[in-house]
Design a protein around this motif. Structure first.
Motif, PDB file in Angstrom:
ATOM      1  N   UNK A 216     -20.053  -5.056 -24.867  1.00 37.00           N
ATOM      2  CA  UNK A 216     -19.486  -5.438 -23.575  1.00 37.00           C
ATOM      3  C   UNK A 216     -19.389  -4.230 -22.649  1.00 37.00           C
ATOM      4  N   UNK A 217     -18.857  -3.136 -23.154  1.00 32.69           N
ATOM      5  CA  UNK A 217     -18.672  -1.943 -22.328  1.00 32.69           C
ATOM      6  C   UNK A 217     -20.003  -1.287 -21.975  1.00 32.69           C
ATOM      7  N   UNK A 218     -20.975  -1.397 -22.869  1.00 32.27           N
ATOM      8  CA  UNK A 218     -22.296  -0.828 -22.565  1.00 32.27           C
ATOM      9  C   UNK A 218     -22.917  -1.542 -21.376  1.00 32.27           C
ATOM     10  N   UNK A 219     -22.803  -2.858 -21.335  1.00 35.37           N
ATOM     11  CA  UNK A 219     -23.319  -3.621 -20.187  1.00 35.37           C
ATOM     12  C   UNK A 219     -22.534  -3.263 -18.935  1.00 35.37           C
ATOM     13  N   UNK A 220     -21.219  -3.125 -19.066  1.00 38.53           N
ATOM     14  CA  UNK A 220     -20.378  -2.776 -17.918  1.00 38.53           C
ATOM     15  C   UNK A 220     -20.750  -1.405 -17.355  1.00 38.53           C
ATOM     16  N   UNK A 221     -21.148  -0.485 -18.221  1.00 41.14           N
ATOM     17  CA  UNK A 221     -21.500   0.865 -17.788  1.00 41.14           C
ATOM     18  C   UNK A 221     -22.897   0.938 -17.178  1.00 41.14           C
ATOM     19  N   UNK A 222     -23.810   0.095 -17.641  1.00 37.52           N
ATOM     20  CA  UNK A 222     -25.208   0.197 -17.227  1.00 37.52           C
ATOM     21  C   UNK A 222     -25.564  -0.729 -16.058  1.00 37.52           C
ATOM     22  N   UNK A 223     -24.723  -1.691 -15.778  1.00 40.05           N
ATOM     23  CA  UNK A 223     -25.005  -2.656 -14.709  1.00 40.05           C
ATOM     24  C   UNK A 223     -23.793  -2.779 -13.798  1.00 40.05           C
ATOM     25  N   UNK A 224     -24.011  -3.383 -12.656  1.00 39.04           N
ATOM     26  CA  UNK A 224     -22.940  -3.559 -11.681  1.00 39.04           C
ATOM     27  C   UNK A 224     -22.098  -4.778 -12.072  1.00 39.04           C
ATOM     28  N   UNK A 225     -21.097  -4.543 -12.915  1.00 40.07           N
ATOM     29  CA  UNK A 225     -20.234  -5.600 -13.449  1.00 40.07           C
ATOM     30  C   UNK A 225     -18.852  -5.489 -12.832  1.00 40.07           C
ATOM     31  N   UNK A 226     -18.291  -6.613 -12.458  1.00 39.33           N
ATOM     32  CA  UNK A 226     -16.907  -6.663 -11.991  1.00 39.33           C
ATOM     33  C   UNK A 226     -15.995  -6.542 -13.214  1.00 39.33           C
ATOM     34  N   UNK A 227     -15.365  -5.405 -13.387  1.00 38.41           N
ATOM     35  CA  UNK A 227     -14.594  -5.124 -14.598  1.00 38.41           C
ATOM     36  C   UNK A 227     -13.336  -5.977 -14.718  1.00 38.41           C
ATOM     37  N   UNK A 228     -12.928  -6.633 -13.661  1.00 35.81           N
ATOM     38  CA  UNK A 228     -11.783  -7.525 -13.725  1.00 35.81           C
ATOM     39  C   UNK A 228     -12.180  -8.945 -14.134  1.00 35.81           C
ATOM     40  N   UNK A 229     -13.501  -9.190 -14.158  1.00 37.98           N
ATOM     41  CA  UNK A 229     -13.981 -10.543 -14.467  1.00 37.98           C
ATOM     42  C   UNK A 229     -15.010 -10.498 -15.597  1.00 37.98           C
ATOM     43  N   UNK A 230     -14.525 -10.156 -16.785  1.00 36.46           N
ATOM     44  CA  UNK A 230     -15.338 -10.132 -17.997  1.00 36.46           C
ATOM     45  C   UNK A 230     -14.737 -11.145 -18.958  1.00 36.46           C
ATOM     46  N   UNK A 231     -15.571 -11.990 -19.544  1.00 34.32           N
ATOM     47  CA  UNK A 231     -15.097 -13.134 -20.330  1.00 34.32           C
ATOM     48  C   UNK A 231     -15.860 -13.210 -21.656  1.00 34.32           C
ATOM     49  N   UNK A 232     -15.290 -13.949 -22.603  1.00 32.95           N
ATOM     50  CA  UNK A 232     -15.963 -14.108 -23.893  1.00 32.95           C
ATOM     51  C   UNK A 232     -15.730 -15.504 -24.435  1.00 32.95           C
ATOM     52  N   UNK A 233     -16.791 -16.106 -24.985  1.00 36.89           N
ATOM     53  CA  UNK A 233     -16.698 -17.434 -25.572  1.00 36.89           C
ATOM     54  C   UNK A 233     -17.621 -17.542 -26.769  1.00 36.89           C
ATOM     55  N   UNK A 234     -17.492 -18.630 -27.525  1.00 36.84           N
ATOM     56  CA  UNK A 234     -18.346 -18.799 -28.684  1.00 36.84           C
ATOM     57  C   UNK A 234     -18.234 -20.175 -29.286  1.00 36.84           C
ATOM     58  N   UNK A 235     -19.074 -20.418 -30.275  1.00 38.51           N
ATOM     59  CA  UNK A 235     -19.117 -21.685 -31.005  1.00 38.51           C
ATOM     60  C   UNK A 235     -18.846 -21.431 -32.473  1.00 38.51           C
TER      61      UNK A 235
END
Length: 399
Positions: A216-235
């Motif tokens: 998650x943090x690697x994507x946040x560091x390498x791309x323009x991600x809104x750090x206040x709007x990070x979510x996680x889901x699964x099955x």
């Protein structure tokens, strides 16, 4: 032998490395039979060593094809079997919850990503290990910073398969979001299950939670991600892992989505995992900091025979204990599909913090998913669209 005695004895046998004997005892309990005075090896050979992770919660319930009266045919499945919960190494897959195999054509790109978008591969490594992932980049990503959704697949699935079945990339394209799909390799679990039932993989800063957070943090560091709007889901097993991430990294994820999963801390070993899957967990270990509970949306079919529907309610109970809520209940019906009951729990300000969707007649499968992927029930409601809608209603509080 009473159930509690069976569980106690099975736990002792598991810790002693006697998995066949423990399996025989628990199999009797799950069938509702009385346990033998002494476990036998008549249950078959199990090719696992003590060092290998156990395979818990894999296959979805088989869903019947919809006829002209969808409510007249409930979702059907095999009852979860203890031997089926352990890896069938000859076939290389777990057999829990399904009779037979579903043959599918190879996934094509149009089933996985919309035209004009990208779905790239990446790798994250740390002292805890290494995981590959697939990242969906929407066509308008230059407009960032954008929300990021982390999606954890179920047992035996892959990122491509999970993306095809949920169609999350297509809904994310509409809302201009990144989506990342971490991949659980067979080296970590023979059926590619996230190891939600192991204490070592329920802790912040170590094990699988640290790897998922690292991706998650690697994507946040390498791309323009809104750090206040990070979510996680699964099955399924991925949903149980998402619940763990919400409890251990509530400063990283603004909301979580749990589809056919279990609450954090309801199991710490094989016997407790199987009991939780069968009837819901009795012990809720909440691992959180000083922040408020993470907003959570839950989907669960009320005919799920792989993970008992009680687990859906128990996920919300972890949060309700620590906050004052107002409750609203809505009932609906998907045209030609499932009826459902949607329960919304709001905080004192009226903001919806917790949602529970009980899908009537549905089994252990992604609600409203596409048959292009595995373990989906196209009869809805559309869990992908509702989950992303709920996510985007929330952001992390200001420091």
């Amino acid at each position: 032998m009473l159930n509690q005695d069976i569980i106690r004895e099975a736990t002792r046998l598991t810790r002693a490395g006697q998995l066949v004997e423990a399996t025989a005892l628990l199999q009797c309990m799950l069938r509702g039979n009385s346990a033998p005075d002494a476990p036998s090896r008549t249950g078959g050979r199990i090719a696992l060593t003590r060092r290998e992770p156990l395979v818990i919660d894999a296959k979805a319930n088989a869903i019947e094809e919809m006829d002209s009266h969808p409510q007249s045919k409930p979702a059907t499945s095999a009852q979860p079997r203890m031997l089926g919960a352990l890896l069938d190494r000859k076939k290389g897959r777990s057999r829990i919850g399904l009779r037979g195999e579903i043959k599918r054509a190879p996934l094509s790109t149009p089933n996985v990503v919309p035209e004009g978008t990208r779905f790239i591969e990446g790798t994250y490594s740390s002292p805890a290990g290494s995981r590959t992932y697939r990242l969906f980049i929407p066509s308008r990503y230059q407009e960032g910073p954008l929300p990021l959704v982390v999606m954890l697949h179920g047992c035996t699935q892959s990122p491509d398969d999970f993306a095809a079945g949920t169609r999350m990339n297509f809904i994310a394209e509409e809302h201009n979001c990144f989506v990342v799909y971490p991949a659980q390799p067979s080296q970590a679990n023979p059926a590619k299950c996230w190891n939600w039932f192991r204490t070592a993989d329920q802790q912040r800063g170590s094990g699988e939670p640290s790897l998922i957070a690292g991706i998650t943090r690697q994507i946040m560091d390498h791309y323009s991600v809104d750090r206040k709007r990070v979510y996680i889901g699964g099955l399924s097993a991925g949903a149980a892992a998402a619940a763990i991430m919400g409890a251990t990294y509530n400063d990283l994820y603004a909301a979580i989505g749990v589809h056919s999963g279990l609450a954090c801390g309801v199991a710490t070993d094989l016997p407790s995992a199987l009991v939780a899957m069968r009837q819901g967990g009795s012990d809720h270990k909440v691992i959180s900091g000083d922040r408020s509970p993470v907003p959570t949306i839950v989907f669960h079919g009320d005919r799920d025979t792989t993970v008992h529907p009680n687990n859906g309610g128990q996920i919300l109970e972890q949060s309700v204990r620590t906050m004052s809520t107002q409750k609203k209940v809505h009932r609906g019906q998907v045209p030609g599909g499932h009826a459902y009951t949607r329960t919304i729990l709001s905080d004192a300000s009226g903001r919806g913090m917790l949602e529970h969707w009980s899908i009537h007649g549905a089994g252990h499968a992604w609600s409203g998913g596409s048959p292009a992927g595995s373990y989906t029930d196209p009869r809805g409601p559309n869990a992908t669209r509702e989950m992303l809608r709920f996510f985007l209603e929330h952001s992390l509080p200001e420091e």
